[in-house]
Design a protein around this motif. Sequence first.
Motif, PDB file in Angstrom:
ATOM      1  N   GLN B  21      20.671  -1.034  12.450  1.00 50.81           N
ATOM      2  CA  GLN B  21      20.017  -1.959  13.377  1.00 50.81           C
ATOM      3  C   GLN B  21      20.740  -2.011  14.717  1.00 50.81           C
ATOM      4  N   LYS B  24      20.118   1.127  16.671  1.00 51.68           N
ATOM      5  CA  LYS B  24      18.734   1.143  17.152  1.00 51.68           C
ATOM      6  C   LYS B  24      18.602   0.271  18.403  1.00 51.68           C
ATOM      7  N   GLY B  27      19.466   1.982  21.351  1.00 48.94           N
ATOM      8  CA  GLY B  27      18.719   3.203  21.655  1.00 48.94           C
ATOM      9  C   GLY B  27      19.292   4.439  20.984  1.00 48.94           C
ATOM     10  N   TYR B  29      18.972   6.379  17.817  1.00 47.55           N
ATOM     11  CA  TYR B  29      18.101   6.419  16.649  1.00 47.55           C
ATOM     12  C   TYR B  29      18.607   7.407  15.606  1.00 47.55           C
ATOM     13  N   CYS B  43      20.485   8.395   6.863  1.00 46.88           N
ATOM     14  CA  CYS B  43      21.165   7.783   8.012  1.00 46.88           C
ATOM     15  C   CYS B  43      22.685   7.749   7.819  1.00 46.88           C
ATOM     16  N   CYS B  73      22.279   2.072   7.209  1.00 42.47           N
ATOM     17  CA  CYS B  73      21.402   0.927   6.929  1.00 42.47           C
ATOM     18  C   CYS B  73      22.006  -0.012   5.887  1.00 42.47           C
ATOM     19  N   LYS B  90      20.996  12.329  13.409  1.00 40.29           N
ATOM     20  CA  LYS B  90      20.373  11.867  14.651  1.00 40.29           C
ATOM     21  C   LYS B  90      18.935  12.322  14.753  1.00 40.29           C
ATOM     22  N   LEU B  91      18.108  11.436  15.242  1.00 40.79           N
ATOM     23  CA  LEU B  91      16.741  11.806  15.579  1.00 40.79           C
ATOM     24  C   LEU B  91      16.822  12.560  16.902  1.00 40.79           C
ATOM     25  N   SER B 230       8.303   7.094  17.428  1.00 36.09           N
ATOM     26  CA  SER B 230       9.416   6.220  17.038  1.00 36.09           C
ATOM     27  C   SER B 230       9.021   5.208  15.969  1.00 36.09           C
ATOM     28  N   ARG B 233      11.041   5.007  12.572  1.00 39.09           N
ATOM     29  CA  ARG B 233      12.034   3.999  12.188  1.00 39.09           C
ATOM     30  C   ARG B 233      11.539   3.143  11.037  1.00 39.09           C
ATOM     31  N   SER B 257       5.863   0.653  19.617  1.00 39.56           N
ATOM     32  CA  SER B 257       6.699   1.851  19.459  1.00 39.56           C
ATOM     33  C   SER B 257       6.008   3.077  20.018  1.00 39.56           C
ATOM     34  N   ASP B 261       6.612   5.434  23.371  1.00 35.19           N
ATOM     35  CA  ASP B 261       6.782   6.883  23.302  1.00 35.19           C
ATOM     36  C   ASP B 261       5.905   7.567  24.344  1.00 35.19           C
TER      37      ASP B 261
END
Lengths: 623, 623
Positions: B21, B24, B27, B29, B43, B73, B90-91, B230, B233, B257, B261
């Motif tokens: 969290q 996120k 920024g 992700y 994650c 998480c 990482k995204l 996004s 998420r 979201s 984008d």
Amino acid sequence: MDIKLTTGKTFPISEEESLLQALKRQGVYLVASCGGKGICGKCRVRILEGKSRITSTGKLVPQEIKAGISLACQTFPEEDIFIDIPKESKLIIGDKIALSKSGNLSELLKSLGAEISPIVRRITLNLPPPTIQDNISDLERLRKSLEERDITGIRFNHEFVSSLSDTLRDAGWKITLGYTVGHDIVYISPDDVEKGRYGLAVDIGTTTVVVYLVNLIDGQLIDVGSTYNSQMRYGDDVITRIIYAAESGGLGELRDSVLSDINDLLNPLLERNNIRREDIESAVVAGNTTMTHIFWGLNPAYIREEPYIPTVNFFPRWRAETSGIKINSKAPIYSLPCVASYVGGDIVAGVLASKMHRSNEIALFMDIGTNGEIVVGNSDWLVTAACSAGPCFEGSGIRHGMRATEGAVESVNIDPQTFEPTLGVIGDTKAMGICGSGLIDAIAEMFLKGIIDRKGKFVKGLKTGRIKDGFEGPEFLFSRNESREVVLTEVDIENILRSKAAMYAGVSLLLKEVGLGLDAIAKVYIAGGFGNCIDIDKAIILGMLPDLPRERFFFLGNASITGAYLCLLSKDLRQEAGIIASKMTYIELSISRGFMDEYMSALFLPHTHLRLFPTVQKLLSTQ
Amino acid sequence: MDIKLTTGKTFPISEEESLLQALKRQGVYLVASCGGKGICGKCRVRILEGKSRITSTGKLVPQEIKAGISLACQTFPEEDIFIDIPKESKLIIGDKIALSKSGNLSELLKSLGAEISPIVRRITLNLPPPTIQDNISDLERLRKSLEERDITGIRFNHEFVSSLSDTLRDAGWKITLGYTVGHDIVYISPDDVEKGRYGLAVDIGTTTVVVYLVNLIDGQLIDVGSTYNSQMRYGDDVITRIIYAAESGGLGELRDSVLSDINDLLNPLLERNNIRREDIESAVVAGNTTMTHIFWGLNPAYIREEPYIPTVNFFPRWRAETSGIKINSKAPIYSLPCVASYVGGDIVAGVLASKMHRSNEIALFMDIGTNGEIVVGNSDWLVTAACSAGPCFEGSGIRHGMRATEGAVESVNIDPQTFEPTLGVIGDTKAMGICGSGLIDAIAEMFLKGIIDRKGKFVKGLKTGRIKDGFEGPEFLFSRNESREVVLTEVDIENILRSKAAMYAGVSLLLKEVGLGLDAIAKVYIAGGFGNCIDIDKAIILGMLPDLPRERFFFLGNASITGAYLCLLSKDLRQEAGIIASKMTYIELSISRGFMDEYMSALFLPHTHLRLFPTVQKLLSTQ
């Protein structure tokens, strides 16, 4: 620093603020025809205690100033101040004009042969619930069901679709749908919910705002509300409003004013009649071109600039949410179409209500309100003009002019021997001023009894103490009591002659344009709340109305709201209103060569050419 | 309390916040297929310093835990914490799938015989300036001029009319007007201002979002932008998104979201190409039914509940301001129509781009993306189904599955003697995981080389150290380096067999429904960015694609964005898209009796009935 009223109210005020501004901020509205420029002299208050800076005394006479009277717009307190607001300075709701009701509306509707067909159409649908075999989307299911009833091309707005799935399921797939001819959805509701159908007819006058709450099922007028147009704060006539609109933020302020008026009128109507806001599904507004523009937030500037072009005459049917009227947000608002910059939807509504557009006989329609508009014609043709008569019959520009509220002189008789006047005062109270019908009476009587001549000037050497030299020249004293005198000055009379001359010249010119004489007019319709109070005979003596047999005159009352009511209820009549507006030929008097001649001739009592007023001629000869 | 990254960034974090969290919020992700529930195990972060409370270790193996790896998480810091985020967590924007381009679009448009006809029509008008004789209102002047050009019924919105008077006068009465077929005004501008005409084609995938900036005059593709959706998420697939949407505020969050984008992609496109936002006059969006509902903020709940009903399939053309896309606020947005809950506008767009709906030959269209949709048909008929293949080819549900970014194993060869694998890794770097095409290769190779049997189970007693007992049972070790092992477990293989079985069973069932055999299929179109990377031979060995001659297979790339591009430019093709959507018969596999049998038969390698795969049969017999 505080301001205290004799009513007991106290509230803060700053040095930079005029009393007028401070009072307005607290919801205490004074008459301020000139918009607070110190010119009209109407926002009088009496200062009882406290020092203040007074920037101008305007039209106040020395004895008023001595008595502590001050113009609220020109008075800036320098310490705590205690004031009294005289009755005549207050903007009061509920005068005779604003409340003037039309006749039996349902009868009128019936007489027009119009079936009830509101702007929003309603249909009840019983959709087949979806199954795994019949799995089209919710919106397609609705579309299909509408198509089976020959309703196609509906535009589904986003808000509607957003709630569609839940609404359909909650309603068990049985729904009632409201939609417009223009194919917008107005509402959706479960079929088993009792849903009333209500509409609003709104007359946006330059001076007053009237709202009718109407049952759209049977056409019944449920309730009425009326108030002053609070744009009055910014000036009495459309021109001052247009100028104010051009100032930064002015348009928004004017728009907000009239919207608050409408919404404030609406609230008690809803409460009193136990009606839900969202069940008001449509509205019709009628107003002159400027009022309609301001209502929709459209810049009226070009109305006033040559070649005098409105932004719109035929207004799209935008939604309530766009207008700001707090009813069902998607409710369509029908605006009575306008004809030109100075002949608006109120006149179109009035013609519709008069039915003159359906008759072979030629009729004259006169709206005597803040402005003065006239229409001549029949079922074949219609011509119209605006007279710029000015709002003097509503008390503006007249020293002791006032609206037809309590204390207004509304009728005058003058003894031919003693020149002593007998006054009819609204509310049988002390006279505080003179309203429109009183002005007509007064001048007609003064003329008939030889107090003024055909030019409106006081006859010299009369044996009466009533004529005296006032602040602005000679004046006639109608009454005097401890609190106030009521006089009519030569300047006042001049103003009224200008107004009546403008109206009469307008009629003459229109008739000339179509090559007809006065005798061609079979009927004269007098519209405008004020019209109801006029004594026809006196108005003819004044030369304001043409000298025609009395049985040809008909009073329509507030024909604008009547027309709005008709359009709220009938599709055919909405169509007729459109045809009326398209058909009317507008004559711009200000550029018409003949107008000035006509006007100059009409500046006399009753007219330069006495032969045009045979009954007056006869009267004068028998005096 | 602070969190510090090895990149040098530091920012505050509270005790109640998971690392996921907090990241996120800043920024940063991470891949979190399960939406932060501790299930997917993607994650991962390495904790270098600082104590933290770890609520679950999920799928982490003991050696990972020992090495300081933790699920972001499930990790709540108890003091300042210093962490490293491994690349694979990482995204990352810019993977092979997201950027997969279509071929020459203008060529395609031409080959479809479509003339360029954008959603917004443009007309230039030279109005006669008003005079005192010709004094109709501004709007009537415009209406009249449009009528002379046979354009009637335009709906003038309030905003447009509000600025009309000034615009007309500023423009000297020469204007350019943009309006839609649905008769809404989009823009008005002075005629002498050079105004570009641009449009956006948007593909809203469950996983990626692609935006094409298109010149509407010549159809040229000006620029492309793409990013992950996004909404990722909140979960990898549409079902988790629908569930999340139902939570309070979830729908709004998901909508915001994807809107961010799109708008974030748009900004650099505008800047790079020096294009004004308001000159983007229209947009087309293509997405599956759930994505399109969420884009428009429509509750997708009923898509998931039997009988699986979308709110809308054919979306009204709402405006950009309603959608939230920051282009000309009145720009119409055309949404590719959907067919059913699990066959959406992306598939309709794909069929349009494939041209299969215009041919007599029967074709099979397969979209292998996050979901798996198939269409069979020709110019006469079209049937379609959704396979619920699941996103395992995009790395989800596979221990070391990942998207086709740097470090992903994308091709595999296995030595038949030594069982040693040779890996092709994207970016020629160390292997970090396996992407979709790598998975197909790996399983096909393992099957062909006898490492797994037809049920996908490891053959016992092989002479290789590559098969070992892992955390979830036996697994095959593809690579190992200091930072990470890459393995494929029996559970992974099972998941992939389920996916491919669903797809193959879908094709079989659709063909059965229309009474055809595989041999009837003249062409197979593979759509989905991922499709481009597939080795057809290996996919047939896997039993994912039918065993047809290789020359019948065609790769379309991202056919959804191609279809959106086509609809942006051509009225006829928008109409064709509508016809495709109306024509498609949707088969709900989940309730089809034959489907389970087909699926069970397809769970083998390549299939229970080897005769359906003659080339594989031949291959196996020659091994």
